[in-house]
Motif scaffolding. Structure first.
Motif, PDB file in Angstrom:
ATOM      1  N   VAL A  28     -53.706 106.209 -21.848  1.00 31.27           N
ATOM      2  CA  VAL A  28     -54.173 105.932 -23.194  1.00 31.27           C
ATOM      3  C   VAL A  28     -52.531 105.201 -23.541  1.00 31.27           C
ATOM      4  O   VAL A  28     -51.438 105.428 -23.505  1.00 31.27           O
ATOM      5  CB  VAL A  28     -53.846 107.093 -24.190  1.00 31.27           C
ATOM      6  CG1 VAL A  28     -54.008 106.908 -25.548  1.00 31.27           C
ATOM      7  CG2 VAL A  28     -54.948 108.090 -23.528  1.00 31.27           C
ATOM      8  N   LYS A  29     -52.818 103.935 -24.450  1.00 32.89           N
ATOM      9  CA  LYS A  29     -51.761 103.132 -24.992  1.00 32.89           C
ATOM     10  C   LYS A  29     -50.930 103.828 -26.092  1.00 32.89           C
ATOM     11  O   LYS A  29     -51.447 104.265 -27.087  1.00 32.89           O
ATOM     12  CB  LYS A  29     -52.309 101.689 -25.592  1.00 32.89           C
ATOM     13  CG  LYS A  29     -51.124 100.966 -25.908  1.00 32.89           C
ATOM     14  CD  LYS A  29     -51.730  99.543 -26.348  1.00 32.89           C
ATOM     15  CE  LYS A  29     -50.773  98.557 -26.893  1.00 32.89           C
ATOM     16  NZ  LYS A  29     -51.155  97.153 -27.407  1.00 32.89           N
ATOM     17  N   THR A  30     -49.382 104.105 -25.596  1.00 34.79           N
ATOM     18  CA  THR A  30     -48.655 105.071 -26.456  1.00 34.79           C
ATOM     19  C   THR A  30     -47.325 104.328 -26.676  1.00 34.79           C
ATOM     20  O   THR A  30     -46.784 103.523 -25.806  1.00 34.79           O
ATOM     21  CB  THR A  30     -48.522 106.266 -25.687  1.00 34.79           C
ATOM     22  OG1 THR A  30     -49.739 106.894 -25.329  1.00 34.79           O
ATOM     23  CG2 THR A  30     -47.680 107.249 -26.421  1.00 34.79           C
ATOM     24  N   ILE A  31     -46.795 104.376 -27.928  1.00 39.02           N
ATOM     25  CA  ILE A  31     -45.449 104.115 -28.106  1.00 39.02           C
ATOM     26  C   ILE A  31     -44.839 105.398 -28.541  1.00 39.02           C
ATOM     27  O   ILE A  31     -45.150 106.253 -29.299  1.00 39.02           O
ATOM     28  CB  ILE A  31     -45.272 103.138 -29.125  1.00 39.02           C
ATOM     29  CG1 ILE A  31     -45.731 101.639 -28.919  1.00 39.02           C
ATOM     30  CG2 ILE A  31     -44.007 102.807 -29.762  1.00 39.02           C
ATOM     31  CD1 ILE A  31     -46.163 100.681 -29.896  1.00 39.02           C
ATOM     32  N   LEU A  32     -43.628 105.554 -27.703  1.00 34.99           N
ATOM     33  CA  LEU A  32     -42.855 107.054 -28.152  1.00 34.99           C
ATOM     34  C   LEU A  32     -41.298 106.190 -28.595  1.00 34.99           C
ATOM     35  O   LEU A  32     -40.684 105.556 -28.108  1.00 34.99           O
ATOM     36  CB  LEU A  32     -42.371 107.526 -26.958  1.00 34.99           C
ATOM     37  CG  LEU A  32     -41.367 108.641 -26.970  1.00 34.99           C
ATOM     38  CD1 LEU A  32     -41.557 109.833 -27.973  1.00 34.99           C
ATOM     39  CD2 LEU A  32     -41.133 109.137 -25.572  1.00 34.99           C
ATOM     40  N   ILE A  33     -40.854 106.687 -30.095  1.00 29.65           N
ATOM     41  CA  ILE A  33     -39.766 106.271 -30.622  1.00 29.65           C
ATOM     42  C   ILE A  33     -38.873 107.324 -30.805  1.00 29.65           C
ATOM     43  O   ILE A  33     -39.406 108.714 -31.165  1.00 29.65           O
ATOM     44  CB  ILE A  33     -40.128 105.585 -32.028  1.00 29.65           C
ATOM     45  CG1 ILE A  33     -40.598 106.415 -33.026  1.00 29.65           C
ATOM     46  CG2 ILE A  33     -40.906 104.285 -31.896  1.00 29.65           C
ATOM     47  CD1 ILE A  33     -40.724 105.937 -34.468  1.00 29.65           C
ATOM     48  N   GLU A  34     -37.622 107.161 -30.688  1.00 27.87           N
ATOM     49  CA  GLU A  34     -36.431 108.142 -30.945  1.00 27.87           C
ATOM     50  C   GLU A  34     -35.435 107.505 -31.624  1.00 27.87           C
ATOM     51  O   GLU A  34     -34.908 106.619 -31.455  1.00 27.87           O
ATOM     52  CB  GLU A  34     -35.809 108.660 -29.545  1.00 27.87           C
ATOM     53  CG  GLU A  34     -34.767 109.457 -29.629  1.00 27.87           C
ATOM     54  CD  GLU A  34     -35.018 110.769 -30.461  1.00 27.87           C
ATOM     55  OE1 GLU A  34     -33.977 110.818 -31.343  1.00 27.87           O
ATOM     56  OE2 GLU A  34     -35.879 111.403 -30.194  1.00 27.87           O
ATOM     57  N   ALA A  35     -35.007 108.176 -32.879  1.00 31.30           N
ATOM     58  CA  ALA A  35     -34.053 107.622 -33.713  1.00 31.30           C
ATOM     59  C   ALA A  35     -32.534 107.799 -32.790  1.00 31.30           C
ATOM     60  O   ALA A  35     -31.940 106.529 -33.258  1.00 31.30           O
ATOM     61  CB  ALA A  35     -33.904 108.754 -34.880  1.00 31.30           C
ATOM     62  N   ARG A  36     -32.472 108.631 -32.192  1.00 33.35           N
ATOM     63  CA  ARG A  36     -31.254 108.425 -31.328  1.00 33.35           C
ATOM     64  C   ARG A  36     -31.078 107.315 -30.371  1.00 33.35           C
ATOM     65  O   ARG A  36     -32.190 106.656 -29.782  1.00 33.35           O
ATOM     66  CB  ARG A  36     -30.881 109.845 -30.386  1.00 33.35           C
ATOM     67  CG  ARG A  36     -30.785 110.966 -31.533  1.00 33.35           C
ATOM     68  CD  ARG A  36     -30.326 112.420 -30.726  1.00 33.35           C
ATOM     69  NE  ARG A  36     -30.203 113.398 -31.483  1.00 33.35           N
ATOM     70  CZ  ARG A  36     -31.056 114.266 -31.977  1.00 33.35           C
ATOM     71  NH1 ARG A  36     -32.405 114.074 -31.768  1.00 33.35           N
ATOM     72  NH2 ARG A  36     -30.708 115.524 -32.800  1.00 33.35           N
ATOM     73  N   GLU A  37     -29.864 107.151 -30.041  1.00 28.40           N
ATOM     74  CA  GLU A  37     -29.651 105.924 -29.167  1.00 28.40           C
ATOM     75  C   GLU A  37     -29.981 106.343 -27.464  1.00 28.40           C
ATOM     76  O   GLU A  37     -30.235 105.470 -26.730  1.00 28.40           O
ATOM     77  CB  GLU A  37     -28.250 105.298 -29.190  1.00 28.40           C
ATOM     78  CG  GLU A  37     -27.934 104.756 -30.359  1.00 28.40           C
ATOM     79  CD  GLU A  37     -28.716 103.528 -30.615  1.00 28.40           C
ATOM     80  OE1 GLU A  37     -29.303 102.642 -29.864  1.00 28.40           O
ATOM     81  OE2 GLU A  37     -29.129 103.165 -31.841  1.00 28.40           O
ATOM     82  N   VAL A 124     -41.213 103.158 -24.438  1.00 28.40           N
ATOM     83  CA  VAL A 124     -40.038 104.283 -25.063  1.00 28.40           C
ATOM     84  C   VAL A 124     -39.226 103.425 -25.836  1.00 28.40           C
ATOM     85  O   VAL A 124     -38.593 102.440 -25.194  1.00 28.40           O
ATOM     86  CB  VAL A 124     -39.478 104.882 -24.193  1.00 28.40           C
ATOM     87  CG1 VAL A 124     -38.744 105.937 -24.823  1.00 28.40           C
ATOM     88  CG2 VAL A 124     -40.775 105.897 -23.219  1.00 28.40           C
ATOM     89  N   ARG A 125     -38.831 103.569 -27.146  1.00 25.92           N
ATOM     90  CA  ARG A 125     -37.705 102.721 -27.704  1.00 25.92           C
ATOM     91  C   ARG A 125     -37.074 103.845 -28.550  1.00 25.92           C
ATOM     92  O   ARG A 125     -37.362 104.555 -29.162  1.00 25.92           O
ATOM     93  CB  ARG A 125     -38.452 101.878 -28.878  1.00 25.92           C
ATOM     94  CG  ARG A 125     -39.671 101.233 -28.430  1.00 25.92           C
ATOM     95  CD  ARG A 125     -40.332 100.263 -29.336  1.00 25.92           C
ATOM     96  NE  ARG A 125     -41.617  99.530 -28.776  1.00 25.92           N
ATOM     97  CZ  ARG A 125     -42.288  98.843 -29.497  1.00 25.92           C
ATOM     98  NH1 ARG A 125     -42.249  99.102 -30.731  1.00 25.92           N
ATOM     99  NH2 ARG A 125     -43.331  98.298 -28.733  1.00 25.92           N
TER     100      ARG A 125
END
Length: 563
Positions: A28-37, A124-125
């Motif tokens: 499944v095409k997925t983007i995972l974002i995280e506010a921390r560095e 992942v970003r």
């Protein structure tokens, strides 16, 4: 121009990382974002249970995770005088793994993060914070603050799992009722463990409750209750920490402290886990006191429950109604875990001498009652997931004089199917999940399940990438494999564990979901109608509807076992 994805996950904690791995495995095409560095690098959760280790096995990461665990970690509960009043030492392996394990969360979270790199469909970003969210009938548009610039991501579905202060939950206007206890605690983690003992101690001292736990790689944790007149800032005082630790180590000043932190005992469950195309999971949906060690594990359960459902919906294998069952199933169990955590917190951290005396007297009685003592030691008080709503079909077996029910026998529907070792004929003796494909499965004892399914039902089931498995005594394995119908897998039961399981339940076939939960159980003669009731509950399309496409897609995205 907005970027497009199927699933957007907000938050790279244990929920987001587990879900991203599962969706990646399913294609499944997925983007995972995280506010921390970067990932949080200090220990938080310290316990991983057998259900979560089975989830790591499903993801193909269990060997890397085990390196950072203390298997079969016991807990001694002592009173204010230091007398042991209870032992918690579960040693069974119902699901293939030790039931209690110490672990280092940052290292296991890192394993999950690195595991995502196996999948080109997952991005992942870090340093990407969600600042706005708008949804319509076709999807969700999320505004992201990334490196000082704003951009948007358009997703079919969004999962907010960014912790108790969840932006997603607040944006949706979903309430987070519950309590926060006035009594706080302080966590102290040290390297070069000065005690070096392998297990854990919970101290129910009314003057100041404490816990001390051995963690992998020479790390030790202490937790102490804080008094009402002790400020959070005291945690920065070496003198105050020396005061807390002086009865535990000879020289507190020499400790190599990794972390010191004050925490509160939160017990909250979101009013809703879903609003249209946005879902909440993990700490964004529920938080609980740390005493029972179930916060991290509850996050993993959420991801395992939600992952296969998102896959089925995005692939057109099931309708959007399937996602409603996520909250139906998880909310009740989460509430039970919150209640357990609150109850254990009150038992261990209460400051009343009278209440503590009653607790100690009760423990003394339990110590003289073998069955009750065994129940406590085996952690029988921990509520196992038992789904009564959602993708489960209860009471499918017909009464039969040929299959008497033993007194006390209970239905397994809604619970995890066991995972003993089996023989699959290719890899020898392996755990059950490693011997079979990890999507939907039918397990039938000593019968070929295909003989009891109509062609229409079988094609409807196979459209999900499902498997048919015949379980036989190991001595029958060569003959059964030689005579197996195409598409039916045969496994041997070397120690008779599955034979005993089927003997204790008045059934001979079980329908098991991708998250290892028994969706239904029945006598083999009733399998066809039972299976179709399950698939209706899962909002699966009838056979013949886009059948050739869904079968091809399901087979291409089928979860493969970790070898």
């Amino acid at each position: 121009m907005s970027e497009q994805t199927e699933i957007l996950i907000i938050g790279a904690g244990p929920t987001g990382l587990t879900l991203a791995n599962l969706l990646g495995k399913l294609g499944v095409k997925t983007i995972l974002i995280e506010a921390r560095e970067q990932l949080i690098d200090y220990p938080r959760a310290v316990g991983i249970d057998d259900e979560s280790l089975r989830a790591m096995q499903t993801l193909g990461l269990v060997d890397q995770v085990l390196v950072h665990t203390v298997p079969d970690q016991q807990v001694r509960i002592v009173n204010g005088s230091g007398k042991v009043i209870a032992n918690i030492n579960p040693t069974t392996r119902e699901f293939g793994w030790p039931r209690r394990n110490g672990f280092v969360q940052p290292l296991v979270d890192q394993v999950l993060l690195e595991g995502i790199s196996r999948y080109q469909c997952v991005d992942v970003r870090f340093g990407a914070e969600a600042t706005d969210l708008v949804q319509d009938a076709q999807g969700v548009t999320v505004t992201i603050g990334d490196a000082g610039q704003e951009r948007t991501i358009r997703a079919d579905y969004v999962v907010g799992c960014e912790g108790g202060a969840s932006f997603t939950r607040k944006k949706l206007g979903i309430g987070f009722p519950g309590t926060t206890r006035a009594q706080r605690g302080v966590v102290i983690d040290v390297a070069n463990d000065p005690l070096g003992t392998p297990h854990a101690v919970f101290g129910g001292d009314p003057s100041r409750a404490y816990a001390t736990l051995s963690l992998p790689h020479g790390i030790r944790r202490w937790e102490f209750s804080l008094m009402e007149d002790e400020s959070d800032e005291l945690v920065d005082s070496d003198e105050f920490l020396d005061k807390l630790l002086k009865d535990h180590v000879d020289d507190p000043a020499s400790l190599d402290i990794i972390r010191r932190r004050v925490y509160a005992h939160h017990a909250r469950v979101a009013e809703s886990f879903r609003k249209d195309r946005v879902l909440l999971a993990g700490d964004a949906a529920h938080v609980m006191p740390v005493v029972a060690g179930q916060g991290w594990n509850s996050c993993v359960r959420d991801a395992m429950n939600l992952g296969w459902k998102l896959h089925a919906v995005t692939r057109g294998l099931a309708t959007d109604q399937l996602l409603d069952t996520y909250a139906d199933e998880r909310r009740d169990h989460v509430k039970a875990m919150v209640d357990l955590s609150v109850g254990m917190s009150k038992v261990v951290t209460n400051r009343s001498k009278i209440t503590s005396a009653v607790r100690d007297a009760t423990a003394a009685v339990i110590d003289h009652l073998p069955k009750l003592k065994s129940y406590v030691s085996g952690q029988g008080f921990k509520p196992m997931p038992k789904y009564t709503r959602g993708v489960v079909v209860h009471d499918t077996s017909q009464d039969s004089k040929a299959v008497p029910v033993e007194e006390g026998a209970k239905s397994s529907t809604g619970m995890l199917f066991p995972q003993p070792k089996v023989i699959d004929g290719e890899c020898g003796e392996v755990l059950l999940d490693d011997a079979t494909d990890l999507g939907w499965r039918i397990y039938a004892w000593n019968n070929d399940p295909s003989n009891f399914l109509s062609e229409q039902s079988r094609r409807r089931f196979e459209a999900l990438g499902a498997s048919l498995v015949q379980v036989v005594p190991s001595v029958q394995l060569p003959w059964a494999q030689q005579n197996a119908m195409p598409g039916v897998q045969v496994v041997g039961d070397p120690a008779g564990v599955l034979k005993q399981w089927f003997h204790q339940h008045p059934v001979s076939a079980v329908v098991v979901r991708p998250d290892h939960v028994v969706a239904a159980e029945c006598l083999i003669q009733n399998l066809d109608q039972t299976l179709n009731r399950v698939l209706d509950k899962a909002s699966v399309a009838p056979a013949g509807r886009n059948e050739s496409n869904t079968i091809a897609e399901a087979q291409a995205a089928k979860i493969q076992p970790a070898r």
